[in-house]
Design a protein around this motif. Structure first.
Motif, PDB file in Angstrom:
ATOM      1  N   PRO A  43      59.651 129.840  21.492  1.00 13.47           N
ATOM      2  CA  PRO A  43      59.289 131.259  21.505  1.00 13.47           C
ATOM      3  C   PRO A  43      57.993 131.547  22.251  1.00 13.47           C
ATOM      4  CG  PRO A  43      58.848 130.299  19.361  1.00 13.47           C
ATOM      5  CD  PRO A  43      59.548 129.240  20.158  1.00 13.47           C
ATOM      6  N   PHE A  44      57.845 132.795  22.619  1.00 10.00           N
ATOM      7  CA  PHE A  44      56.656 133.285  23.314  1.00 10.00           C
ATOM      8  C   PHE A  44      55.452 133.238  22.379  1.00 10.00           C
ATOM      9  CE2 PHE A  44      53.693 136.653  24.291  1.00 10.00           C
ATOM     10  CZ  PHE A  44      53.646 136.737  25.671  1.00 10.00           C
ATOM     11  N   VAL A  45      54.367 132.641  22.855  1.00  8.94           N
ATOM     12  CA  VAL A  45      53.091 132.680  22.135  1.00  8.94           C
ATOM     13  C   VAL A  45      52.003 133.077  23.128  1.00  8.94           C
ATOM     14  CG1 VAL A  45      53.649 131.045  20.293  1.00  8.94           C
ATOM     15  CG2 VAL A  45      52.767 130.183  22.468  1.00  8.94           C
ATOM     16  N   CYS A  46      50.939 133.666  22.605  1.00  5.78           N
ATOM     17  CA  CYS A  46      49.841 134.086  23.467  1.00  5.78           C
ATOM     18  C   CYS A  46      48.535 134.015  22.693  1.00  5.78           C
ATOM     19  CB  CYS A  46      50.082 135.493  24.008  1.00  5.78           C
ATOM     20  SG  CYS A  46      50.093 136.791  22.748  1.00  5.78           S
ATOM     21  N   ASN A  47      47.450 134.332  23.377  1.00 11.11           N
ATOM     22  CA  ASN A  47      46.135 134.232  22.750  1.00 11.11           C
ATOM     23  C   ASN A  47      45.663 135.538  22.132  1.00 11.11           C
ATOM     24  OD1 ASN A  47      45.752 135.530  25.208  1.00 11.11           O
ATOM     25  ND2 ASN A  47      43.771 134.563  25.620  1.00 11.11           N
ATOM     26  N   GLY A  48      46.437 136.604  22.262  1.00 10.44           N
ATOM     27  CA  GLY A  48      46.080 137.868  21.633  1.00 10.44           C
ATOM     28  C   GLY A  48      44.895 138.574  22.257  1.00 10.44           C
ATOM     29  N   ASN A  49      44.461 138.129  23.419  1.00 11.79           N
ATOM     30  CA  ASN A  49      43.286 138.707  24.076  1.00 11.79           C
ATOM     31  C   ASN A  49      43.746 139.498  25.298  1.00 11.79           C
ATOM     32  OD1 ASN A  49      40.945 139.286  25.481  1.00 11.79           O
ATOM     33  ND2 ASN A  49      40.065 137.241  25.269  1.00 11.79           N
ATOM     34  N   GLU A  50      43.788 140.815  25.174  1.00 15.07           N
ATOM     35  CA  GLU A  50      44.284 141.635  26.275  1.00 15.07           C
ATOM     36  C   GLU A  50      43.336 141.637  27.467  1.00 15.07           C
ATOM     37  OE1 GLU A  50      45.347 145.489  24.848  1.00 15.07           O
ATOM     38  OE2 GLU A  50      46.851 144.712  23.445  1.00 15.07           O
ATOM     39  N   GLY A  51      42.089 141.250  27.247  1.00 12.88           N
ATOM     40  CA  GLY A  51      41.140 141.164  28.349  1.00 12.88           C
ATOM     41  C   GLY A  51      41.248 139.866  29.131  1.00 12.88           C
ATOM     42  N   PHE A  52      41.837 138.849  28.516  1.00  5.10           N
ATOM     43  CA  PHE A  52      42.024 137.546  29.166  1.00  5.10           C
ATOM     44  C   PHE A  52      43.354 136.980  28.663  1.00  5.10           C
ATOM     45  CE2 PHE A  52      41.446 132.979  29.826  1.00  5.10           C
ATOM     46  CZ  PHE A  52      40.854 132.939  31.079  1.00  5.10           C
TER      47      PHE A  52
ATOM     48  N   GLY B 197      38.571 126.434  23.711  1.00 11.45           N
ATOM     49  CA  GLY B 197      38.457 127.767  23.138  1.00 11.45           C
ATOM     50  C   GLY B 197      39.760 128.534  23.088  1.00 11.45           C
ATOM     51  N   LEU B 198      40.779 128.041  23.799  1.00  8.53           N
ATOM     52  CA  LEU B 198      42.069 128.730  23.800  1.00  8.53           C
ATOM     53  C   LEU B 198      42.806 128.467  22.493  1.00  8.53           C
ATOM     54  CD1 LEU B 198      44.319 130.321  25.308  1.00  8.53           C
ATOM     55  CD2 LEU B 198      45.139 128.108  26.162  1.00  8.53           C
ATOM     56  N   ARG B 199      43.386 129.518  21.938  1.00  8.64           N
ATOM     57  CA  ARG B 199      44.211 129.383  20.743  1.00  8.64           C
ATOM     58  C   ARG B 199      45.422 130.300  20.900  1.00  8.64           C
ATOM     59  NH1 ARG B 199      45.652 125.918  16.737  1.00  8.64           N
ATOM     60  NH2 ARG B 199      46.424 127.081  14.937  1.00  8.64           N
ATOM     61  N   LEU B 200      46.592 129.691  20.991  1.00  6.00           N
ATOM     62  CA  LEU B 200      47.838 130.440  21.190  1.00  6.00           C
ATOM     63  C   LEU B 200      48.498 130.668  19.833  1.00  6.00           C
ATOM     64  CD1 LEU B 200      49.118 128.433  24.286  1.00  6.00           C
ATOM     65  CD2 LEU B 200      48.091 130.715  24.309  1.00  6.00           C
TER      66      LEU B 200
ATOM     67  N   THR C 181      55.956 141.122  18.680  1.00  2.00           N
ATOM     68  CA  THR C 181      57.078 141.490  17.824  1.00  2.00           C
ATOM     69  C   THR C 181      58.137 142.258  18.609  1.00  2.00           C
ATOM     70  OG1 THR C 181      56.168 143.634  17.175  1.00  2.00           O
ATOM     71  CG2 THR C 181      55.448 141.700  15.915  1.00  2.00           C
ATOM     72  N   GLU C 182      59.270 142.513  17.946  1.00  2.00           N
ATOM     73  CA  GLU C 182      60.337 143.289  18.578  1.00  2.00           C
ATOM     74  C   GLU C 182      59.871 144.696  18.934  1.00  2.00           C
ATOM     75  OE1 GLU C 182      63.719 143.200  16.050  1.00  2.00           O
ATOM     76  OE2 GLU C 182      64.137 141.071  16.390  1.00  2.00           O
ATOM     77  N   LYS C 183      58.839 145.175  18.245  1.00  2.00           N
ATOM     78  CA  LYS C 183      58.267 146.495  18.550  1.00  2.00           C
ATOM     79  C   LYS C 183      57.168 146.401  19.606  1.00  2.00           C
ATOM     80  CE  LYS C 183      59.286 148.454  13.998  1.00  2.00           C
ATOM     81  NZ  LYS C 183      58.722 149.119  12.789  1.00  2.00           N
ATOM     82  N   ARG C 184      57.087 145.221  20.244  1.00  3.05           N
ATOM     83  CA  ARG C 184      56.133 144.977  21.323  1.00  3.05           C
ATOM     84  C   ARG C 184      54.688 145.134  20.855  1.00  3.05           C
ATOM     85  NH1 ARG C 184      58.637 144.312  25.969  1.00  3.05           N
ATOM     86  NH2 ARG C 184      56.740 144.643  27.184  1.00  3.05           N
ATOM     87  N   GLN C 185      54.438 144.644  19.642  1.00  2.00           N
ATOM     88  CA  GLN C 185      53.091 144.645  19.102  1.00  2.00           C
ATOM     89  C   GLN C 185      52.644 143.206  18.857  1.00  2.00           C
ATOM     90  OE1 GLN C 185      53.607 147.097  15.597  1.00  2.00           O
ATOM     91  NE2 GLN C 185      53.012 148.951  16.706  1.00  2.00           N
ATOM     92  N   LEU C 186      51.347 142.961  19.013  1.00  2.00           N
ATOM     93  CA  LEU C 186      50.809 141.634  18.748  1.00  2.00           C
ATOM     94  C   LEU C 186      50.770 141.366  17.250  1.00  2.00           C
ATOM     95  CD1 LEU C 186      47.831 141.510  21.272  1.00  2.00           C
ATOM     96  CD2 LEU C 186      49.862 140.059  21.311  1.00  2.00           C
ATOM     97  N   ALA C 187      51.141 140.152  16.865  1.00  5.61           N
ATOM     98  CA  ALA C 187      51.101 139.762  15.456  1.00  5.61           C
ATOM     99  C   ALA C 187      50.562 138.340  15.358  1.00  5.61           C
ATOM    100  CB  ALA C 187      52.486 139.850  14.827  1.00  5.61           C
ATOM    101  N   LEU C 188      49.587 138.149  14.470  1.00  2.00           N
ATOM    102  CA  LEU C 188      48.994 136.829  14.276  1.00  2.00           C
ATOM    103  C   LEU C 188      49.989 135.900  13.582  1.00  2.00           C
ATOM    104  CD1 LEU C 188      46.369 135.140  14.517  1.00  2.00           C
ATOM    105  CD2 LEU C 188      45.776 135.952  12.222  1.00  2.00           C
ATOM    106  N   LEU C 189      49.966 134.633  13.983  1.00  2.00           N
ATOM    107  CA  LEU C 189      50.836 133.615  13.387  1.00  2.00           C
ATOM    108  C   LEU C 189      49.973 132.688  12.528  1.00  2.00           C
ATOM    109  CD1 LEU C 189      52.866 132.801  16.613  1.00  2.00           C
ATOM    110  CD2 LEU C 189      53.814 133.860  14.548  1.00  2.00           C
ATOM    111  N   PRO C 190      49.830 132.970  11.237  1.00  2.00           N
ATOM    112  CA  PRO C 190      48.938 132.156  10.398  1.00  2.00           C
ATOM    113  C   PRO C 190      49.418 130.719  10.227  1.00  2.00           C
ATOM    114  CG  PRO C 190      50.163 133.739   9.074  1.00  2.00           C
ATOM    115  CD  PRO C 190      50.418 134.093  10.494  1.00  2.00           C
ATOM    116  N   GLN C 191      50.727 130.492  10.335  1.00  3.32           N
ATOM    117  CA  GLN C 191      51.278 129.133  10.251  1.00  3.32           C
ATOM    118  C   GLN C 191      52.040 128.838  11.544  1.00  3.32           C
ATOM    119  OE1 GLN C 191      53.355 129.658   6.399  1.00  3.32           O
ATOM    120  NE2 GLN C 191      51.905 128.149   5.575  1.00  3.32           N
TER     121      GLN C 191
END
Length: 251
Positions: free
Chosen positions: A69-78, A36-39, A44-54
């Motif tokens: 580079p830094f990647v994450c799952n975009g889930n602030e709860g987990f 279920g994990l998807r990184l 971004t440089e403005k410290r905002q989450l941005a989806l990586l479609p590719q």
């Protein structure tokens, strides 16, 4: 208010080269280890989450430039995150530049269950020399083993042994320190003298081989908690068994 405990994971591998596929292998391995994990998010440089479609193409392009580079799952709860950085030759063991890959995950039941596979897949994807996965509380105590003080040498907590600075370790195959779960490549295991069937019966009961001939070695059944005297003793005993770790062996 309680603070969420985290699992800190790090592996140390040869530095990235052009056309290197190890970044993708580590990311894909982490995703396979935790269903279920998807990184597929970046910050971004403005410290905002941005989806990586590719995402995979983006990672491959970065790897060609020697970057992880830094990647994450975009889930602030987990929150789950993975990234890499280069340790230059001047600061690395044996004078060889290293790729340091780091991950952080919430330490819940699912992560505890998957922790050994997470470490193995990231380490073998990165073709690491060695690595570890350790709860953040214990990891902080372990960090004091290599942190210099104003007086010079480290001053570890809890009676743990002081360890050499990374750049003073004689080769990259030698682990700098221990963790709860330890990944030792075949070369790392050979460098520290593991396994010795006569001396490592207890460790071998919590160890297994990996596909490439390395080892996953677990110090304690439950996640390492150095407030538990039995866990602290297990850590000290393992340091005593392997003086090469942290560069403590006599030259």
């Amino acid at each position: 208010m309680t603070t969420t405990k985290r699992l800190v994971l790090a592996v140390y591998a040869p530095s990235l080269m052009g056309g290197d596929d190890r970044t993708l292998a580590a990311v894909h391995g982490m995703e396979r280890a935790l269903p279920g994990l998807r990184l597929d998010w970046e910050v971004t440089e403005k410290r905002q989450l941005a989806l990586l479609p590719q995402r995979d193409e983006w990672l491959a392009k970065a790897a060609a430039q020697g970057k992880f580079p830094f990647v994450c799952n975009g889930n602030e709860g987990f929150p789950v995150m993975l990234s890499g950085l280069t340790t230059p030759a001047s600061q690395a063991p044996g004078g060889q530049p290293l790729l340091d890959v780091h991950a952080k995950l919430p330490l819940d039941a699912a992560v505890i269950t998957a922790a050994a596979e997470l470490l193995e897949r990231i380490a073998e994807g990165a073709r690491a020399f060695w690595g570890h996965a350790t709860p953040d509380g214990a990891a902080l105590d372990i960090a004091y083993q290599i942190a210099p003080t104003l007086e010079g040498p480290p001053s570890p907590r809890r009676g743990l042994p002081p360890l050499k600075l990374i750049q003073h370790i004689r080769s990259p195959e030698i682990p700098y320190y221990l963790g709860w779960l330890n990944y030792w490549s075949e070369a790392a295991a050979r460098a520290i003298g593991f396994p010795d069937p006569a001396r490592d019966t207890e460790l071998l009961s919590r160890s297994r081989r990996t596909a490439t001939g390395g080892w996953i070695v677990q110090l304690t059944e439950a996640p390492l908690d150095l407030d538990d005297p039995a866990h602290l003793e297990a850590l000290k005993r393992t340091y005593e068994r392997f003086p090469e770790i942290g560069g403590r062996a006599a030259p």
